[in-house]
Motif scaffolding. Structure first.
Motif, PDB file in Angstrom:
ATOM      1  N   VAL A 129      16.162 -11.871  -2.236  1.00  0.00           N
ATOM      2  CA  VAL A 129      16.365 -10.462  -2.557  1.00  0.00           C
ATOM      3  C   VAL A 129      15.201  -9.919  -3.390  1.00  0.00           C
ATOM      4  CG1 VAL A 129      18.882 -10.637  -2.482  1.00  0.00           C
ATOM      5  CG2 VAL A 129      17.701 -10.969  -4.638  1.00  0.00           C
ATOM      6  N   MET A 130      15.015  -8.611  -3.282  1.00  0.00           N
ATOM      7  CA  MET A 130      14.013  -7.941  -4.109  1.00  0.00           C
ATOM      8  C   MET A 130      14.689  -7.552  -5.420  1.00  0.00           C
ATOM      9  SD  MET A 130      11.460  -4.726  -3.293  1.00  0.00           S
ATOM     10  CE  MET A 130      12.724  -3.585  -2.810  1.00  0.00           C
ATOM     11  N   PHE A 131      14.196  -8.091  -6.518  1.00  0.00           N
ATOM     12  CA  PHE A 131      14.752  -7.786  -7.836  1.00  0.00           C
ATOM     13  C   PHE A 131      14.267  -6.445  -8.347  1.00  0.00           C
ATOM     14  CE2 PHE A 131      15.512 -12.275  -7.743  1.00  0.00           C
ATOM     15  CZ  PHE A 131      16.722 -12.399  -8.393  1.00  0.00           C
ATOM     16  N   GLY A 132      13.065  -6.085  -7.987  1.00  0.00           N
ATOM     17  CA  GLY A 132      12.535  -4.820  -8.463  1.00  0.00           C
ATOM     18  C   GLY A 132      11.284  -4.423  -7.717  1.00  0.00           C
ATOM     19  N   ARG A 133      11.046  -3.128  -7.666  1.00  0.00           N
ATOM     20  CA  ARG A 133       9.844  -2.572  -7.047  1.00  0.00           C
ATOM     21  C   ARG A 133       9.303  -1.507  -7.976  1.00  0.00           C
ATOM     22  NH1 ARG A 133       8.787   2.246  -4.552  1.00  0.00           N
ATOM     23  NH2 ARG A 133       7.013   2.237  -3.135  1.00  0.00           N
ATOM     24  N   ILE A 134       8.004  -1.515  -8.152  1.00  0.00           N
ATOM     25  CA  ILE A 134       7.351  -0.521  -8.998  1.00  0.00           C
ATOM     26  C   ILE A 134       6.237   0.117  -8.186  1.00  0.00           C
ATOM     27  CG2 ILE A 134       6.048  -0.140 -11.124  1.00  0.00           C
ATOM     28  CD1 ILE A 134       7.340  -2.821 -12.082  1.00  0.00           C
ATOM     29  N   ASN A 135       6.231   1.446  -8.126  1.00  0.00           N
ATOM     30  CA  ASN A 135       5.102   2.131  -7.512  1.00  0.00           C
ATOM     31  C   ASN A 135       4.239   2.729  -8.617  1.00  0.00           C
ATOM     32  OD1 ASN A 135       7.256   3.953  -7.996  1.00  0.00           O
ATOM     33  ND2 ASN A 135       6.337   5.446  -6.628  1.00  0.00           N
ATOM     34  N   PHE A 136       2.961   2.865  -8.344  1.00  0.00           N
ATOM     35  CA  PHE A 136       2.020   3.296  -9.373  1.00  0.00           C
ATOM     36  C   PHE A 136       0.824   3.968  -8.720  1.00  0.00           C
ATOM     37  CE2 PHE A 136       1.802  -1.258  -8.475  1.00  0.00           C
ATOM     38  CZ  PHE A 136       0.520  -1.397  -7.970  1.00  0.00           C
ATOM     39  N   ASP A 137      -0.020   4.584  -9.547  1.00  0.00           N
ATOM     40  CA  ASP A 137      -1.255   5.189  -9.045  1.00  0.00           C
ATOM     41  C   ASP A 137      -2.118   4.112  -8.424  1.00  0.00           C
ATOM     42  OD1 ASP A 137      -0.479   7.698  -9.942  1.00  0.00           O
ATOM     43  OD2 ASP A 137      -1.552   7.509 -11.843  1.00  0.00           O
ATOM     44  N   ALA A 138      -2.794   4.462  -7.360  1.00  0.00           N
ATOM     45  CA  ALA A 138      -3.565   3.500  -6.566  1.00  0.00           C
ATOM     46  C   ALA A 138      -4.636   2.789  -7.382  1.00  0.00           C
ATOM     47  CB  ALA A 138      -4.207   4.212  -5.388  1.00  0.00           C
ATOM     48  N   ILE A 139      -4.745   1.492  -7.144  1.00  0.00           N
ATOM     49  CA  ILE A 139      -5.867   0.703  -7.655  1.00  0.00           C
ATOM     50  C   ILE A 139      -6.485   0.004  -6.452  1.00  0.00           C
ATOM     51  CG2 ILE A 139      -4.942   0.378  -9.981  1.00  0.00           C
ATOM     52  CD1 ILE A 139      -4.047  -2.418  -9.150  1.00  0.00           C
ATOM     53  N   GLY A 140      -7.778  -0.190  -6.523  1.00  0.00           N
ATOM     54  CA  GLY A 140      -8.375  -0.805  -5.347  1.00  0.00           C
ATOM     55  C   GLY A 140      -9.865  -0.974  -5.421  1.00  0.00           C
ATOM     56  N   ASN A 141     -10.359  -1.336  -4.253  1.00  0.00           N
ATOM     57  CA  ASN A 141     -11.725  -1.802  -4.073  1.00  0.00           C
ATOM     58  C   ASN A 141     -11.932  -3.076  -4.882  1.00  0.00           C
ATOM     59  OD1 ASN A 141     -12.225   0.285  -2.365  1.00  0.00           O
ATOM     60  ND2 ASN A 141     -13.284   1.534  -3.876  1.00  0.00           N
ATOM     61  N   PHE A 142     -11.292  -4.127  -4.420  1.00  0.00           N
ATOM     62  CA  PHE A 142     -11.372  -5.426  -5.069  1.00  0.00           C
ATOM     63  C   PHE A 142     -12.525  -6.232  -4.499  1.00  0.00           C
ATOM     64  CE2 PHE A 142      -6.915  -4.099  -5.010  1.00  0.00           C
ATOM     65  CZ  PHE A 142      -6.642  -4.111  -6.358  1.00  0.00           C
ATOM     66  N   SER A 143     -13.205  -6.958  -5.354  1.00  0.00           N
ATOM     67  CA  SER A 143     -14.254  -7.863  -4.885  1.00  0.00           C
ATOM     68  C   SER A 143     -13.656  -9.249  -4.706  1.00  0.00           C
ATOM     69  CB  SER A 143     -15.417  -7.904  -5.883  1.00  0.00           C
ATOM     70  OG  SER A 143     -15.041  -8.616  -7.035  1.00  0.00           O
ATOM     71  N   THR A 156       0.815  -1.212   0.000  1.00  0.00           N
ATOM     72  CA  THR A 156       0.000   0.000   0.000  1.00  0.00           C
ATOM     73  C   THR A 156       0.850   1.264   0.000  1.00  0.00           C
ATOM     74  OG1 THR A 156      -0.175  -0.065   2.415  1.00  0.00           O
ATOM     75  CG2 THR A 156      -1.920  -1.154   1.158  1.00  0.00           C
ATOM     76  N   GLY A 157       2.161   1.128   0.086  1.00  0.00           N
ATOM     77  CA  GLY A 157       3.043   2.292   0.023  1.00  0.00           C
ATOM     78  C   GLY A 157       3.209   2.731  -1.422  1.00  0.00           C
ATOM     79  N   GLY A 158       3.452   3.987  -1.617  1.00  0.00           N
ATOM     80  CA  GLY A 158       3.581   4.444  -2.991  1.00  0.00           C
ATOM     81  C   GLY A 158       4.665   5.466  -3.189  1.00  0.00           C
ATOM     82  N   GLY A 159       5.545   5.595  -2.206  1.00  0.00           N
ATOM     83  CA  GLY A 159       6.603   6.586  -2.298  1.00  0.00           C
ATOM     84  C   GLY A 159       7.632   6.230  -3.349  1.00  0.00           C
ATOM     85  N   GLY A 160       8.631   7.074  -3.461  1.00  0.00           N
ATOM     86  CA  GLY A 160       9.703   6.867  -4.428  1.00  0.00           C
ATOM     87  C   GLY A 160      10.461   5.575  -4.173  1.00  0.00           C
ATOM     88  N   THR A 161      11.087   5.075  -5.208  1.00  0.00           N
ATOM     89  CA  THR A 161      11.831   3.832  -5.121  1.00  0.00           C
ATOM     90  C   THR A 161      13.262   4.114  -4.693  1.00  0.00           C
ATOM     91  OG1 THR A 161      10.450   2.872  -6.832  1.00  0.00           O
ATOM     92  CG2 THR A 161      12.550   1.812  -6.431  1.00  0.00           C
ATOM     93  N   ASN A 162      13.732   3.385  -3.677  1.00  0.00           N
ATOM     94  CA  ASN A 162      15.094   3.515  -3.170  1.00  0.00           C
ATOM     95  C   ASN A 162      15.884   2.287  -3.619  1.00  0.00           C
ATOM     96  OD1 ASN A 162      17.434   3.435  -1.630  1.00  0.00           O
ATOM     97  ND2 ASN A 162      16.438   4.178   0.221  1.00  0.00           N
TER      98      ASN A 162
END
Length: 135
Positions: A107-121, A27-33
């Motif tokens: 290890v984490m190979f990659g992380r992508i942040n994006f505009d929020a998507i949600g309200n899943f059924s 649920t985080g969406g900040g910049g990628t470090n």
């Protein structure tokens, strides 16, 4: 310049280490470090990675999440994780005849942040597809 042969070998290494690893949503969406080892705000749900090659240098990572595990959340980040030999264990991993076992790190190979998507059924199926090209 990296030769085509090494590009193919690196792509194969990535495919084999990511395949069977996990994808996490968060649920985080900040910049990628680039020194991050996990998502900013990971959820407890994970999915298994399936990595395939569409050609010698392109890897496609696929994971599937059920909406029932994401209810009430707004997703803003995804991370891809796999297991690799520890830094001082690569020689053991390459020469398994002399070193049949070696230790690994997840290890984490990659992380992508994006505009929020949600309200899943509960009936939703969320497919995460990530394409990597070694160039």
């Amino acid at each position: 310049m990296i030769t085509d042969t090494i590009k193919k070998k690196l792509a194969l290494f990535l495919k084999e280490t990511i395949n069977g690893g996990t994808t996490k949503l968060g649920t985080g969406g900040g910049g990628t470090n680039p020194t991050a080892t996990d998502l900013d705000v990971p959820l407890s749900t994970t999915a298994t990675n399936t990595a395939t090659s569409s050609d010698d240098k392109v890897i496609e990572i696929k994971s599937e999440f059920l909406g029932s595990s994401l209810q009430g959340y707004t997703i803003r980040e995804v991370g891809f994780f796999g297991t690799v030999p520890k830094d001082d264990q690569f020689d053991e991993a390459l020469d398994t005849s002399s070193h049949p076992t070696f230790t690994t790190d997840t290890v984490m190979f990659g992380r992508i942040n994006f505009d929020a998507i949600g309200n899943f059924s509960t009936s939703d199926v969320i497919d995460v597809i990530y394409t990597v090209e070694v160039e």
